[in-house]
Design a protein around this motif. Structure first.
Motif: not given
Length: 307
Positions: A193-194, A196-200, A288-289, A303-307
């Protein structure tokens, strides 16, 4: 069984029961049919093994059964071999240890056995309580938040069990399994999730991420270590399959998540001024994700996209 009896592989006792003598093979005599002609467990396993081979023509038939049944499957495999079935070597008993619970941690109606459904609900409730304490999903739609909480609860349970070699007995500790630090499912989920947040944020900033790692822009040993770790994934999956051991994949996912978190802590990504290095780090993060998601999928964990 009657075919084996006619061919002299089995023998009949005075009470009419049918047996196989495996004493020369280091085992003992085994009952196959009772005197009244009714079957026992081994009889049914002989029949279903033949039925399954005829239906599926399997390369390998894996019996996932506790280690207290090891002798039973030794006998089954030997009987099938004596009956002349060439595929008898393809029968494999995936013997697993027992899962214990810490005394007093969880109760069950029977007092000795915990129902899996009760345990799952208990883990989801624990995940919900932790989420409320941390407040990380306070601004998320209720339906989405509930789904994430369920993912985390199930990941805690599945991962904690699967990270241990199947043959070993283990103690499942509910509280320890849902810790966001250490070798747990939620820690690996949080790492995904971390990223995915960086990529967003990168997309929002207008950075193009193509997932291609350009070697010319590798700027430190940690990046190199991550690339080497990513390259090991196919070998890990193959080894896990060959050894019937999903713990190899589980612990690989943890090592990858742990190494990435160290990299994330030590180096800037979005604020890196060099465009080439920034792109490399973003592409590395994306890969890695992706590998974390695939590894966890193999374990039956979302695995969720955000947590």
């Amino acid at each position: 069984v009657m075919d084996g009896l006619n061919r002299g592989i089995f023998f009949r006792k005075d009470d009419g029961s049918v047996w196989v003598d495996l004493t020369n093979d280091g085992l003992d005599q085994k009952l196959l049919l009772r005197g009244d002609g009714t079957s026992v467990y081994i009889t049914q396993d002989i029949g279903t093994a033949i039925q399954r081979y005829n239906e599926f023509n399997f390369d390998e038939h894996i019996y996932v059964v506790g280690n207290e049944q090891e002798y039973h499957f030794q006998v089954l495999k030997l009987i099938m071999k004596k009956l002349g079935y060439e595929w008898s070597d393809a029968l494999y008993h995936l013997s697993y240890g027992m899962v214990q619970l810490p005394e007093g941690k969880m109760k069950s109606r029977e007092g000795t056995v915990v129902d899996a459904d009760d345990l799952i609900e208990e883990m989801i409730e624990t995940a919900r309580q932790m989420s409320e304490e941390l407040g990380k999903l306070d601004d998320v739609d209720h339906g989405v938040a509930s789904e994430v909480i369920r993912m985390v609860g199930l990941a805690a349970l599945k991962y904690f069990i699967l990270k241990v070699d199947p043959k070993k007995n283990m103690t499942f500790n509910p509280k320890e399994s849902i810790d966001f630090n250490g070798n747990t499912g939620p820690f690996i989920q949080y790492t995904h999730a971390r990223i995915k947040s960086v990529l967003a944020k990168a997309t929002h900033a207008g950075y193009q991420v193509n997932g291609i790692i350009q070697p010319d822009f590798i700027s430190n040993s940690k990046e190199l270590e991550l690339i080497q770790l990513l390259s090991q994934f196919p070998e890990i999956v193959l080894a896990a399959a060959q050894n019937h051991n999903p713990s190899l994949i589980a612990n690989y996912a943890y090592e990858l998540a742990k190494e990435y978190n160290q990299f994330y802590h030590d180096f800037t990504i979005l604020k890196e001024p060099n465009e080439g290095i920034r792109l490399l780090r973003l592409s590395l993060s994306e890969q890695v994700a992706d590998i974390i998601k695939r590894a966890m999928w193999l374990l039956g964990i979302d695995v969720p996209e955000r947590m």
